[in-house]
Motif scaffolding. Structure first.
Motif, short mmCIF file in Angstrom:
data_model
loop_
_atom_site.label_atom_id
_atom_site.label_comp_id
_atom_site.label_asym_id
_atom_site.label_seq_id
_atom_site.Cartn_x
_atom_site.Cartn_y
_atom_site.Cartn_z
N ARG A 116 -13.82 0.38 0.60
CA ARG A 116 -14.05 0.01 2.09
C ARG A 116 -13.15 0.10 3.04
O ARG A 116 -13.02 -0.08 4.17
CB ARG A 116 -14.78 -1.37 2.35
N ASP A 117 -11.85 0.85 2.17
CA ASP A 117 -10.66 1.09 3.14
C ASP A 117 -10.84 2.04 4.42
O ASP A 117 -11.41 3.10 3.91
CB ASP A 117 -9.71 1.55 2.22
N ASP A 118 -10.32 1.72 5.48
CA ASP A 118 -10.72 2.36 6.81
C ASP A 118 -9.92 3.70 6.72
O ASP A 118 -10.47 4.76 7.24
CB ASP A 118 -10.12 1.46 7.86
N MET A 150 -20.65 8.37 0.27
CA MET A 150 -19.50 7.46 0.43
C MET A 150 -19.55 6.04 0.11
O MET A 150 -18.95 5.43 -0.25
CB MET A 150 -18.95 7.82 1.98
N ASP A 151 -20.80 5.85 0.46
CA ASP A 151 -20.99 4.31 0.30
C ASP A 151 -21.11 3.61 -1.01
O ASP A 151 -20.94 2.35 -1.38
CB ASP A 151 -22.67 3.82 1.02
N PHE A 152 -20.94 4.62 -2.07
CA PHE A 152 -21.26 4.18 -3.58
C PHE A 152 -19.85 4.46 -4.29
O PHE A 152 -19.81 4.49 -5.54
CB PHE A 152 -22.25 4.99 -4.08
N VAL A 153 -19.06 4.74 -3.60
CA VAL A 153 -17.42 5.26 -4.09
C VAL A 153 -16.89 3.89 -4.70
O VAL A 153 -16.85 2.91 -4.07
CB VAL A 153 -16.40 5.74 -3.25
N PRO A 154 -16.65 3.68 -6.19
CA PRO A 154 -16.34 2.55 -6.67
C PRO A 154 -14.76 1.82 -5.99
O PRO A 154 -13.96 2.80 -5.37
CB PRO A 154 -15.77 3.06 -7.99
N GLU A 155 -14.71 0.74 -5.90
CA GLU A 155 -13.46 0.07 -5.25
C GLU A 155 -12.48 0.50 -6.05
O GLU A 155 -12.32 0.60 -7.31
CB GLU A 155 -13.78 -1.44 -5.37
N ASN A 156 -11.27 0.69 -5.39
CA ASN A 156 -10.08 0.87 -5.95
C ASN A 156 -10.04 2.46 -6.88
O ASN A 156 -9.37 2.49 -7.71
CB ASN A 156 -9.52 -0.16 -6.92
N THR A 157 -10.96 3.26 -6.48
CA THR A 157 -10.79 4.42 -7.00
C THR A 157 -9.39 5.17 -7.03
O THR A 157 -9.03 5.14 -5.81
CB THR A 157 -11.97 5.33 -6.56
N LYS A 166 -12.17 6.09 4.68
CA LYS A 166 -13.43 6.72 5.36
C LYS A 166 -12.86 7.58 6.28
O LYS A 166 -13.75 8.52 6.45
CB LYS A 166 -13.65 5.43 6.20
N LYS A 167 -11.68 7.45 6.86
CA LYS A 167 -11.26 8.71 7.60
C LYS A 167 -11.05 9.80 6.92
O LYS A 167 -11.46 10.98 7.29
CB LYS A 167 -9.89 8.43 8.24
N VAL A 168 -10.26 9.98 5.64
CA VAL A 168 -10.13 11.18 4.87
C VAL A 168 -11.43 11.69 4.36
O VAL A 168 -11.42 12.94 4.20
CB VAL A 168 -9.08 10.96 3.88
N PHE A 169 -12.37 10.88 4.17
CA PHE A 169 -13.63 11.24 3.71
C PHE A 169 -14.42 12.08 4.46
O PHE A 169 -15.14 13.10 4.28
CB PHE A 169 -14.53 10.15 3.06
N ASN A 170 -14.49 11.51 5.85
CA ASN A 170 -15.12 12.30 6.77
C ASN A 170 -14.45 13.24 7.53
O ASN A 170 -15.12 13.73 8.44
CB ASN A 170 -15.55 11.11 7.90
N LEU A 171 -13.22 13.79 7.30
CA LEU A 171 -12.57 14.85 7.69
C LEU A 171 -13.51 16.34 7.47
O LEU A 171 -14.22 16.36 6.21
CB LEU A 171 -11.19 15.05 7.11
N SER A 193 -11.13 -5.48 -0.59
CA SER A 193 -10.31 -5.05 0.83
C SER A 193 -11.16 -5.63 1.76
O SER A 193 -10.51 -6.18 2.08
CB SER A 193 -10.25 -3.41 0.70
N CYS A 194 -11.96 -5.03 2.35
CA CYS A 194 -12.71 -5.73 3.46
C CYS A 194 -14.08 -6.31 3.17
O CYS A 194 -14.33 -6.77 2.07
CB CYS A 194 -12.74 -4.67 4.52
N ASP A 195 -15.09 -6.11 4.21
CA ASP A 195 -16.22 -6.47 3.86
C ASP A 195 -16.88 -5.87 2.63
O ASP A 195 -16.51 -4.69 2.56
CB ASP A 195 -17.14 -6.12 5.09
N LYS A 196 -17.58 -6.55 1.54
CA LYS A 196 -17.70 -5.91 0.31
C LYS A 196 -19.13 -5.54 0.45
O LYS A 196 -20.08 -5.04 -0.56
CB LYS A 196 -17.90 -7.15 -0.78
#
Length: 818
Positions: free
Chosen positions: A176-178, A36-43, A181-186, A24-27
């Motif tokens: 890394r999807d924005d 949150m920093d360790f959630v697998p890509e495309n989960t 991140k929004k829903v994770f930090n709700l 997605s974005c910056d890897k």
């Protein structure tokens, strides 16, 4: 534990299923050490879990999730995730699911590294190897021939069933999807939250379309229900169906009044600007040419479908039936009449599919009839006649008890509302599983779950989501206008003592009661016995609630032991504490500063024993022994900034002590204590003696006496600013007299429910339970049947309370009152 893990895996699939969301974005993640920093890509799914043990109990007790015991996901998870049962997180953890391919999924568990999180030394049949691959170091853990891969990164423990996923995380290939991140930090106060990559929604059995990007749902699991609330987000970068509701105000959904009870489901969508809504749909479909509808939908606010076994009906709800009739006139011709309703043929059967696809895909709207403000289009006259008959006979979804039970979770207005009825959601579930497990799920019966509901309410650039699936259980029996009998449960033996209710914010309410065989029961709000425990002796007094480490526990004493149990029936570490000498008074629980730093008081004759929440003796408490036997359970009273511990002795001596057990108030008089507990009123200590004298003691030890002109059955109780007295049949609440019929009454009980005070009292000869408010008014619907004292608390609904009492000797009754 393996059984629990299987059900957890079923849950991971089941919550997205009811949402209709498949899969997605910056890897380089910043090395902050946040989970949150360790959630697998495309989960596909991320579960945020605050308490792993409580979640285990909730899933084990849930009657819906227990259906998945023999499915392939259960077998996969229990057989291949042996490591998970040996993980003991004490802080929040994440559980992620990635689809490896169409038939295989992998899990990843993420939690802060703590001392006891994973202790491999105690495990048998295990091998732990340190590997290095692509310049990355990690461990391969083999337990009973099952393999998982782990690493500790920035004080975060990560374990996955997939080596490749762990390697990707180590290389910074994480989610890394924005929008994620929004829903994770709700913000959320819920202990169990599901984050779901929401690519598709199932509107019917044949249509699955792109709907949203991510959903964040607070999930609540009770023994009879699975509910969730949260939000879902769509993006503008790709066509997503949620965006067609942009600039539309959610309208009232009334389709439940039309849907027959033998339908399999329904879909309802609403809009306030039909022209704009249709334009949004055309843009979603990539069409440029408008469909000519001759104004049919200009006066319509709700449209949808009703699914039957072999047919789909279409409905529209008009806000001006005359205008809609005029717009339809050129397309209809009279066909027949049924029960004074005209059924007409309709010449544009493909109109709805052309206008509202993908919400509606039916091209067989051959007949039309009108019921009130609804215009209904069917494929056959037989279905038209069936809908008319059921509507006229009130045989519709709205009139069922299970819809009424579910409606408390829903908004009256929404953008999209999906009903799945008669347990007809196994086909929808099967899309989440491989072909092998799909057949297993088709064989599961969900008949006891007559309704599952999914609701979306658009709000700017997101939608509020509500999901509700509840077991039908025993239908609530109406007792009077506002009171229903939720259950009448027969225990193995006669009920002992007063049934007590304990509410839990996320898990509804439960009843705790003991029988004369000394078995303690923990019962759900619908009457399901969740667990029972043989104690060997009766509980002295009542069970006390104590919230320890954020979890509600139950504390009580018997004649020979002190117990603390969690809500799963498990004994707290260090409990029970057994005694050789007899315990002579009910347990006292002090929480001086309301911070959970509890003090538990055990009385043995003259002796006072004080324990902390870990079962350790509290040192430094100076009052260890009275000069005579103690007459009542010690109580804690706070006046202003001062704490007092009050201990009454059978000799008549009253000890008023400080927190550390030193004398704080000197008393020059002895009292003939009655059974009425010592209380605080107007910053004085109040003693009601056996001679019915009211003794007031000030904080400096001054005493004033008042002889009460009352009968022998007098009772006095006070809670904050609410005072209750009972003199034979004369009940006074804050001075207001409520003259009861002559009879034999239990002592009045005071309860605080949702910041309101209530009083319960039972007449034991006529077997009537009364509930009064703090103004002395009996509540509507009371009295109800009951043979013993009653307790009340808030129920699982938004505005109701529940009342527990004894019925016949072995029977426990629970009422619900709005």
């Amino acid at each position: 534990m393996g059984k629990f893990q299987g059900k957890l895996f079923a849950l991971l699939f089941y919550v997205p299923m009811l949402l209709g969301i498949f899969g997605s974005c910056d890897k380089t993640p910043p090395k902050t050490g946040t989970l949150m920093d360790f959630v697998p890509e495309n989960t596909s799914v991320v579960f945020k879990i605050s308490n792993f043990e409580n979640l285990q109990a909730d899933i084990e007790n849930n009657s819906l999730l227990s259906k998945f015991g023999k499915t392939a996901p259960y077998l996969f998870f229990s057989e291949n995730a042996v490591l998970l049962k040996n993980l003991h997180p004490t802080t929040q953890s994440l559980f992620c699911i990635n689809k490896v391919n169409d038939s295989v999924s992998a899990y990843t568990f993420i939690s802060k590294q703590t001392k006891n999180l994973f202790q491999p030394d105690s495990l048998k049949n295990k091998t732990i190897e340190t590997l290095k691959l692509d310049d990355q170091s990690f461990q391969r853990i083999t337990i009973d021939k099952q393999i998982a891969y782990s690493a500790i990164i920035d004080s975060v423990f990560v374990v996955s069933s997939s080596q490749q996923i762990l390697l990707d995380i180590l290389k910074g290939k994480t989610e890394r999807d924005d929008t994620f991140k929004k829903v994770f930090n709700l913000p959320s106060s819920n202990k169990f939250t599901a984050l779901i990559r929401g690519n598709k929604v199932a509107l019917n059995d044949s249509t699955k379309v792109a709907f949203t990007s991510w959903s964040a749902l607070d999930v609540t699991i009770t023994p009879e229900s699975l509910t969730a609330t949260g939000i879902t987000l769509a993006t503008d970068s790709i066509p997503q169906l949620l965006n067609v509701f942009e600039d539309q105000i959610p309208q009232q959904n009334d389709v439940s009044a039309l849907v027959p009870t033998d339908a399999l489901g329904a879909v309802s969508f609403t809009f306030n600007d039909a022209e704009k809504f249709q334009k949004n749909l055309r843009n979603f479909r990539g069409e440029k040419d408008a469909v000519q509808t001759t104004g049919i939908f200009g006066s319509v606010s709700e449209v949808g479908t009703i699914q039957f076994k072999n047919e789909t009906a279409i409905f529209i709800k008009s806000i001006d039936a005359a205008l809609t009739n005029d717009a339809l006139a050129r397309y209809v011709s009279a066909k027949s009449e049924f029960r004074e309703i005209e059924i007409s043929s309709f010449s544009e059967p493909e109109l709805f599919q052309k206008t509202f696809s993908p919400f509606i895909n039916s091209t067989k709207a051959n007949y039309v009839f009108q019921i009130e403000n609804f215009f209904v289009f069917t494929e056959s006259e037989i279905t038209a006649q069936q809908i008319i008959s059921d509507f006229q006979n009130n045989n519709t979804l709205k009139n069922t008890s299970y819809f009424e039970n579910t409606a408390t979770d829903l908004s009256t207005a929404s953008s999209l509302l999906i009903f799945k009825m008669k347990g007809e959601f196994s086909e929808t579930i099967s899309g989440f599983f491989n072909a092998e497990s799909s057949d297993n799920i088709k064989n599961i019966s969900f008949d006891e779950f007559p309704l599952a509901v999914l609701q979306f309410s658009f709000d700017r650039n997101f939608a509020h989501v509500t999901l509700s699936c509840k077991e039908a259980g025993a239908t609530a029996k109406s007792v009077s206008g506002t009171v229903s009998e939720k259950f009448n449960l027969k225990l193995e033996n006669a009920v002992l003592g007063i049934p007590q209710i304990f509410s839990n914010q996320n898990n509804g309410s439960n009843v705790v009661v003991q029988d004369i065989a000394n078995k303690l029961y923990f019962i759900s709000e619908s009457g399901k016995i969740l667990w029972s425990k043989n104690l060997g002796s009766p509980i002295l007094g009542t069970v006390e609630a104590a919230t320890i480490s954020g979890n509600k526990n139950f504390a009580f004493a018997t004649k020979d032991a002190f117990y603390i149990l969690d809500r799963n029936g498990k004994e707290a570490k260090g409990f029970p504490i057994k005694f050789k000498d007899k315990v002579t008074q009910p347990l006292s629980v002090f929480d001086y500063d309301n911070n959970g730093n509890y003090r538990f008081i055990i009385v043995q004759g003259k002796d006072v024993l004080m324990y902390d929440k870990n079962g350790k003796t509290v040192k430094g408490f100076g009052f260890e022994k009275a000069k005579s036997n103690i007459a009542q359970s010690p109580i804690h009273i706070r006046m202003g900034s001062k704490d007092y511990i009050v201990i009454a002795e059978e000799s008549g001596k009253l000890n008023i002590l400080s927190r550390v057990g030193k004398p704080r108030v000197s008393i020059s008089k002895n009292f003939n204590f009655s059974e009425i507990p010592i209380a605080e009123e107007d910053n004085t200590f109040v003693v009601i003696t056996k001679e019915n004298t009211k003794e007031r003691i000030s904080q400096d030890g001054k005493i004033s006496s008042q002889k009460l002109d009352v009968g022998s059955n007098y009772w006095f109780a006070i809670n904050g600013n609410v005072k209750v007295t009972l003199d034979d049949n004369l009940l006074r609440i804050n001075g207001k007299l409520a003259e009861l019929p002559l009879g034999v009454y239990t002592n009045p009980q005071l309860f605080n429910v949702r910041r309101n005070n209530f009083v319960t009292i039972t007449e034991t000869q006529e077997k009537k339970v009364y509930v009064f408010d703090q103004n002395g008014n009996v509540l509507n619907g009371f009295p109800v049947y009951g043979t013993a004292a009653a307790s009340i608390d808030s129920g699982s609904g938004k505005n109701n309370m529940i009342i527990a009492t004894k019925g016949d000797a072995n029977n426990l009754i629970l009422y619900s009152s709005n």
